[in-house]
Design a protein around this motif. Structure first.
Motif, PDB file in Angstrom:
ATOM      1  N   VAL A 155      10.075 -23.755 -19.666  1.00 21.01           N
ATOM      2  CA  VAL A 155      10.027 -22.296 -19.544  1.00 21.01           C
ATOM      3  C   VAL A 155       8.831 -21.725 -20.293  1.00 21.01           C
ATOM      4  N   ASN A 156       8.574 -22.250 -21.485  1.00 22.62           N
ATOM      5  CA  ASN A 156       7.527 -21.686 -22.334  1.00 22.62           C
ATOM      6  C   ASN A 156       6.180 -22.380 -22.194  1.00 22.62           C
ATOM      7  N   GLY A 157       6.156 -23.564 -21.584  1.00 15.19           N
ATOM      8  CA  GLY A 157       4.932 -24.346 -21.521  1.00 15.19           C
ATOM      9  C   GLY A 157       4.804 -25.234 -22.732  1.00 15.19           C
ATOM     10  N   THR A 158       4.094 -26.356 -22.582  1.00 16.69           N
ATOM     11  CA  THR A 158       3.961 -27.295 -23.690  1.00 16.69           C
ATOM     12  C   THR A 158       2.761 -28.202 -23.445  1.00 16.69           C
ATOM     13  N   THR A 159       2.404 -28.963 -24.444  1.00 15.71           N
ATOM     14  CA  THR A 159       1.356 -29.972 -24.330  1.00 15.71           C
ATOM     15  C   THR A 159       1.954 -31.327 -24.664  1.00 15.71           C
ATOM     16  N   VAL A 160       1.777 -32.293 -23.780  1.00 13.30           N
ATOM     17  CA  VAL A 160       2.365 -33.609 -23.974  1.00 13.30           C
ATOM     18  C   VAL A 160       1.268 -34.671 -23.943  1.00 13.30           C
ATOM     19  N   ASP A 288      12.829 -17.354 -11.052  1.00  9.78           N
ATOM     20  CA  ASP A 288      12.264 -16.890 -12.314  1.00  9.78           C
ATOM     21  C   ASP A 288      13.327 -16.340 -13.260  1.00  9.78           C
ATOM     22  N   ASN A 289      14.588 -16.482 -12.889  1.00 10.66           N
ATOM     23  CA  ASN A 289      15.691 -15.998 -13.719  1.00 10.66           C
ATOM     24  C   ASN A 289      16.412 -17.166 -14.382  1.00 10.66           C
ATOM     25  N   LEU A 290      16.857 -16.945 -15.620  1.00 11.43           N
ATOM     26  CA  LEU A 290      17.733 -17.892 -16.295  1.00 11.43           C
ATOM     27  C   LEU A 290      19.179 -17.512 -16.014  1.00 11.43           C
ATOM     28  N   THR A 291      20.049 -18.512 -15.994  1.00 11.62           N
ATOM     29  CA  THR A 291      21.470 -18.264 -15.738  1.00 11.62           C
ATOM     30  C   THR A 291      22.292 -18.742 -16.928  1.00 11.62           C
ATOM     31  N   LEU A 292      23.419 -18.080 -17.123  1.00 15.18           N
ATOM     32  CA  LEU A 292      24.304 -18.388 -18.252  1.00 15.18           C
ATOM     33  C   LEU A 292      25.725 -18.003 -17.868  1.00 15.18           C
ATOM     34  N   THR A 293      26.674 -18.849 -18.232  1.00 17.88           N
ATOM     35  CA  THR A 293      28.088 -18.536 -18.017  1.00 17.88           C
ATOM     36  C   THR A 293      28.732 -18.208 -19.361  1.00 17.88           C
ATOM     37  N   THR A 330      28.625 -11.176 -12.200  1.00 20.97           N
ATOM     38  CA  THR A 330      27.350 -11.473 -12.844  1.00 20.97           C
ATOM     39  C   THR A 330      26.674 -10.194 -13.323  1.00 20.97           C
ATOM     40  N   PHE A 331      26.200 -10.225 -14.561  1.00 23.94           N
ATOM     41  CA  PHE A 331      25.483  -9.108 -15.164  1.00 23.94           C
ATOM     42  C   PHE A 331      24.020  -9.522 -15.406  1.00 23.94           C
ATOM     43  N   ARG A 332      23.133  -8.560 -15.337  1.00 20.84           N
ATOM     44  CA  ARG A 332      21.700  -8.829 -15.475  1.00 20.84           C
ATOM     45  C   ARG A 332      21.178  -8.276 -16.804  1.00 20.84           C
ATOM     46  N   VAL A 333      20.533  -9.149 -17.576  1.00 17.31           N
ATOM     47  CA  VAL A 333      19.874  -8.747 -18.809  1.00 17.31           C
ATOM     48  C   VAL A 333      18.372  -8.784 -18.542  1.00 17.31           C
ATOM     49  N   ARG A 334      17.735  -7.631 -18.516  1.00 19.39           N
ATOM     50  CA  ARG A 334      16.336  -7.531 -18.116  1.00 19.39           C
ATOM     51  C   ARG A 334      15.387  -8.195 -19.124  1.00 19.39           C
ATOM     52  N   GLY A 335      14.385  -8.909 -18.580  1.00 19.79           N
ATOM     53  CA  GLY A 335      13.288  -9.410 -19.395  1.00 19.79           C
ATOM     54  C   GLY A 335      13.574 -10.620 -20.242  1.00 19.79           C
ATOM     55  N   LYS A 336      14.672 -11.316 -20.008  1.00 16.66           N
ATOM     56  CA  LYS A 336      15.016 -12.487 -20.819  1.00 16.66           C
ATOM     57  C   LYS A 336      14.967 -13.780 -19.994  1.00 16.66           C
ATOM     58  N   ARG A 341       4.084 -15.543 -12.598  1.00 19.99           N
ATOM     59  CA  ARG A 341       2.649 -15.793 -12.527  1.00 19.99           C
ATOM     60  C   ARG A 341       1.831 -14.600 -13.003  1.00 19.99           C
ATOM     61  N   ASP A 342       2.377 -13.392 -12.779  1.00 18.09           N
ATOM     62  CA  ASP A 342       1.642 -12.197 -13.190  1.00 18.09           C
ATOM     63  C   ASP A 342       1.885 -11.835 -14.651  1.00 18.09           C
ATOM     64  N   GLY A 343       2.661 -12.668 -15.359  1.00 18.55           N
ATOM     65  CA  GLY A 343       2.905 -12.429 -16.775  1.00 18.55           C
ATOM     66  C   GLY A 343       4.171 -11.673 -17.080  1.00 18.55           C
ATOM     67  N   THR A 344       4.791 -11.043 -16.088  1.00 24.18           N
ATOM     68  CA  THR A 344       6.040 -10.310 -16.326  1.00 24.18           C
ATOM     69  C   THR A 344       7.209 -11.287 -16.392  1.00 24.18           C
ATOM     70  N   PRO A 345       8.211 -10.997 -17.236  1.00 19.21           N
ATOM     71  CA  PRO A 345       9.332 -11.927 -17.392  1.00 19.21           C
ATOM     72  C   PRO A 345      10.411 -11.704 -16.340  1.00 19.21           C
ATOM     73  N   GLY A 346      11.112 -12.776 -16.020  1.00 22.05           N
ATOM     74  CA  GLY A 346      12.299 -12.666 -15.181  1.00 22.05           C
ATOM     75  C   GLY A 346      13.481 -12.178 -16.004  1.00 22.05           C
ATOM     76  N   ASP A 347      14.672 -12.317 -15.455  1.00 25.06           N
ATOM     77  CA  ASP A 347      15.872 -11.788 -16.111  1.00 25.06           C
ATOM     78  C   ASP A 347      16.833 -12.911 -16.485  1.00 25.06           C
ATOM     79  N   LEU A 348      17.802 -12.558 -17.296  1.00 21.85           N
ATOM     80  CA  LEU A 348      18.898 -13.460 -17.641  1.00 21.85           C
ATOM     81  C   LEU A 348      20.142 -13.005 -16.875  1.00 21.85           C
ATOM     82  N   LEU A 349      20.688 -13.885 -16.054  1.00 24.97           N
ATOM     83  CA  LEU A 349      21.872 -13.579 -15.250  1.00 24.97           C
ATOM     84  C   LEU A 349      23.092 -14.190 -15.934  1.00 24.97           C
TER      85      LEU A 349
END
Length: 393
Positions: A155-160, A288-293, A330-336, A341-349
């Motif tokens: 999600v955040n990117g890394t160097t390996v 582009d969204n993360l999911t959580l139960t 399901t509830f949406r938490v904006r920006g998490k 690609r344009d730099g804007t974040p997806g949401d947490l569902l």
């Protein structure tokens, strides 16, 4: 310049030289005509500009020994006055005489097979020769590797670090393939071009890598003991590979110029990395969204509540659960979510899961019995049976 032009244009006539003219005669004729018809000396003169282009085109072909040889062969095979082609201008299966237009019309109708033959004769050979000859630059090979990373890193990117094994110039002979103190010589069969041309039935010419030098254009008499004359050796190196943010499981990433080293000044190949992402014990991903139960009690779902839920790599957020929330909502938490690609974040569902206790105290059972009596709720499965009989919703 089309293949038809290659056959029909008389470049010798354009330059005003004979077919056996020497390279110096061709150069002199070109310089004279180029100066006379140059656009700077003939402003606003379309005819002079056309002649200048024709002269330049003719010089480009006749000044190159390889191109001139192919041009002469094409003129010899097809000629300016027609060619012999089975079935042209006569009964099927009988030889006849047709024009160049007839040949290309039939070649086009015949499909890719004819295109490959003409490409190898008039243009493909030149393109292949550039990469196949040992004297010219040769692009390095592409390399493919795999990397396994954690969910958070995806999600955040890394160097390996990645250990790559590829072919590079032999360190002993520096890529020449020849033993120390010796040098390779030009292949006598292909004259250093790396390609050889053969005719099939006296009509079509097929160009392929030279069998003597295997396309290198050079022959090694005394091979290097390290690489056996190939000029290449295995190279092992460790490099740091940057995995971009938002990569998905199974995604193939191209890193330009990070592959095998080129030969004779050729560009390096590319590195392709297939990324594998380990699953997360809590979070999932949907685009582009993360999911959580999030588990909630029956009381919280029925009466409403405010609950805290975790985010992937930040502080927890407070989520308001309204009264009467059904299981699975399901509830949406904006920006998490995942950065786009344009730099804007997806949401947490966040999907709620009503947890039913598997053990109840006597007091809890009595309270639920009292609730059932007070609520007086009708059977929620009545509609289920009614729709099952009618077959409609």
């Amino acid at each position: 310049m089309s293949t038809k032009d290659y056959i029909e244009k008389d470049y010798y006539k354009v330059l005003g030289v004979s077919k056996d003219a020497s390279p110096d005669d061709i150069k002199k004729a070109y310089r004279k005509l180029a100066r006379a018809n140059h656009p700077d000396a003939n402003p606003n003169n379309p005819e002079a500009e056309r002649r200048f282009k024709d002269v330049s085109e003719a010089h480009d072909v006749l000044s190159s020994p390889a191109k001139r040889k192919e041009y002469d062969e094409a003129r010899r095979l097809f000629g300016a006055g027609g060619f012999r082609f089975p079935g042209a201008g006569g009964r099927t299966g009988q030889p006849g005489t047709g024009s160049v237009d007839d040949l290309f019309r039939q070649a086009t109708q015949a499909g890719d097979g004819f295109g490959d033959l003409f490409g190898g004769l008039f243009g493909g050979a030149n393109r292949t020769r550039t990469s196949a000859t040992g004297r010219g630059p040769r692009r390095g090979s592409d390399i493919e590797g795999e990397a396994t990373i954690d969910f958070t890193a995806s999600v955040n990117g890394t160097t390996v670090p990645m250990q790559m094994v590829s072919e590079a110039a032999c360190p002993t002979c520096q890529g020449t393939g020849a033993k120390a103190g010796t040098v390779p010589h030009v292949c006598p069969k292909c004259e250093g071009s790396g390609m050889q041309t053969s005719t099939s039935g006296g009509v079509f010419a097929v160009t392929e890598p030279c069998t003597e030098c295997r396309g290198r254009g050079m022959v090694v008499d005394d091979p290097c003991p390290t690489c056996g004359g190939s000029g290449r050796g295995r190279s092992t190196r460790t490099m740091q590979v940057r995995i971009p943010a938002g990569v998905t499981d199974g995604q193939r990433i191209r890193l330009k110029g990070k592959g095998g080293a080129g030969e004779n000044g050729g560009a390096a190949g590319d590195l392709y990395v297939i990324v594998h992402v380990r699953p997360h014990p809590v979070f999932g991903r949907k685009g582009d969204n993360l999911t959580l139960t999030a588990p909630v009690t029956f009381t919280e779902a029925a009466l409403g509540a405010s609950i805290d839920v975790p985010t992937l790599d930040g502080p927890s957020v407070r989520l308001k659960i309204p009264a009467g929330t059904p299981n699975g909502r399901t509830f949406r938490v904006r920006g998490k979510g995942v950065a786009r690609r344009d730099g804007t974040p997806g949401d947490l569902l966040v999907s709620v899961e009503v947890v039913v206790p598997d053990q109840l105290t006597d007091e809890a059972k009595q309270a639920l019995d009292a609730y059932a009596a007070a609520a007086g709720t009708s059977n929620p499965r009545l509609g289920l049976f009614a729709n099952a009989r009618s077959g409609s919703a």
